[in-house]
Design an enzyme around this catalytic site. Structure first.
Site, mmCIF file in Angstrom:
data_model
loop_
_atom_site.group_PDB
_atom_site.id
_atom_site.type_symbol
_atom_site.label_atom_id
_atom_site.label_comp_id
_atom_site.label_asym_id
_atom_site.label_seq_id
_atom_site.Cartn_x
_atom_site.Cartn_y
_atom_site.Cartn_z
ATOM 1 N N CYS A 134 44.046 34.976 41.345
ATOM 2 C CA CYS A 134 44.527 34.071 40.302
ATOM 3 C C CYS A 134 45.370 34.829 39.275
ATOM 4 C CB CYS A 134 43.345 33.376 39.626
ATOM 5 S SG CYS A 134 43.862 32.291 38.288
ATOM 6 N N CYS A 137 44.939 33.719 35.694
ATOM 7 C CA CYS A 137 43.676 34.122 35.053
ATOM 8 C C CYS A 137 43.699 35.607 34.696
ATOM 9 C CB CYS A 137 42.477 33.909 35.978
ATOM 10 S SG CYS A 137 42.487 32.395 36.903
ATOM 11 N N ASP A 138 44.226 36.437 35.585
ATOM 12 C CA ASP A 138 44.021 37.879 35.461
ATOM 13 C C ASP A 138 45.284 38.702 35.196
ATOM 14 O OD1 ASP A 138 41.303 37.471 35.975
ATOM 15 O OD2 ASP A 138 41.645 37.487 38.138
#
Ligand code: NAP
Length: 315
Positions: A134, A137-138
């Protein structure tokens, strides 16, 4: 006595929320079990440019949030729960969920699909320690670093482009020399000065298991077998998705990759016969189109089938 609901929706992505809007508006008080990835794939994506009605695009999480609010306005309720077990031979259906038992006359399966991993041990050992599926997200953790993305489809292109906001260099690794990605996305990746494309290349090992931090990748050129080391601090997978259907195995027909086989698009079957009252929509039954708009479309269709099913039985 457990209350018998008219409809329960498994999944809160684009398909499930559209089904919730329609069944809610039909006065069926749908209960949405949000699943282990609330909001589905759109909730971890960035700009959605091809959902009709948003000429300048809309952020995936905002689109999902809008749909959720719209469904709630028509009486949909949401529960942070997942389906553990269901017996589809007994009607009304009894669902065992992580939040208790629920009884329902109809079930809409919109459980979507989750990120696919390479499956090599070193990758699995380093998930959350430099290996991710992701980018939104990261990506933030890789500011000023060099990273790699695996895949040759739109997801990989999108991840690579997004990650250039943080990383100084993104190496895009693809196992073939032909790409599955749409022309526009591929061209954007090729044109980006901080993205390097490496084709015919597979990841043999993620280095850094001992250190619990990605230190690099051992790569293999599939045309000549030659191995090389790519020093990177992060690895992102953009290699597609697997449908979330484990909990329904043996109760509805699944294809060889686990997608729900449907008749007339959303009607589910078992051993070729219809499973009355169970409808599937979105990515869990769609291996061909897999778009937000098609997921929404089949969510609407499933909801209309639910209405018809209940009406025919006098509910
Ligand atoms: P996809 O189109 O199925 O592409 C998956 C890619 O990963 C393929 O290139 C595949 O290689 C590769 N791959 C699969 N398993 C692999 C493995 N074990 N090792 C190495 N490589 C592997 O999936 P996607 O990119 O997630 O896209 C899914 C759908 O969503 C598509 O319809 C796409 O258009 C859509 N989408 C659209 C956008 C957008 O428009 N902004 C963004 C994301 C996704 P092969 O090519 O060799 O099979």
């Amino acid at each position: 006595m457990t209350e018998i609901r008219d409809t329960v929706i498994l999944g809160s992505g684009c398909a499930g929320l559209t089904a919730a809007i329609y069944t809610g508006r039909a006065g069926l008080n749908p209960l949405v079990l949000e699943g282990h990835e609330p909001g589905g794939q759109l909730s971890i994506t960035t700009l959605v440019e091809n959902f009709p009605g948003w000429p300048d695009g809309i952020q995936g999480p905002a689109l999902i949030d809008n749909m959720k609010q719209q469904a709630a306005r028509f009486g949909a309720t949401f529960q942070q729960a997942q389906l553990a077990k269901v017996d589809l031979d007994v009607h009304p259906f009894r669902l065992q969920t992580s939040a208790g038992e629920i009884c329902t006359r109809t079930l809409i399966v919109a459980s979507g699909a989750s990120a696919r991993w390479l499956g090599i041990p070193s990758e699995q050992a380093l998930i959350g320690h430099g290996v991710s599926s992701c980018a939104t997200c990261d990506g933030f953790f890789f500011r000023g670093k060099e990273i790699a993305v695996v895949g040759g489809g739109d997801s990989a292109m999108e991840e690579a482009l997004f990650l250039t906001r943080f990383a100084t260099k993104v190496t895009l690794l693809h196992r073939r020399d032909a790409f599955r990605a749409s022309k526009i996305m591929l061209e954007r990746a090729i044109a980006h000065p901080n993205i390097v494309l490496r084709t015919n290349t597979v990841v043999e090992e993620v280095l850094g298991v001992e250190e619990k931090d990605v230190k690099g990748l051992r790569l293999r050129d599939v045309t000549n077998g030659q191995e090389s080391i790519l020093p990177v601090s992060g690895l992102f997978l953009g290699i597609g998705h697997v449908p979330n259907t484990k909990m329904l195995a043996g109760q509805v027909d699944l294809d060889e990759d686990g997608y729900i086989r449907t008749r007339d698009n959303v009607l589910t079957t078992h051993n070729g016969s219809l499973v009355h009252g169970v409808f599937a929509c979105g990515d869990v039954q769609d291996r061909r189109y897999r778009q937000a708009i098609t997921a929404a479309g089949t969510g609407c269709m499933a909801a209309l089938e639910v209405e018809k099913f209940l009406e025919e039985r006098g509910h």
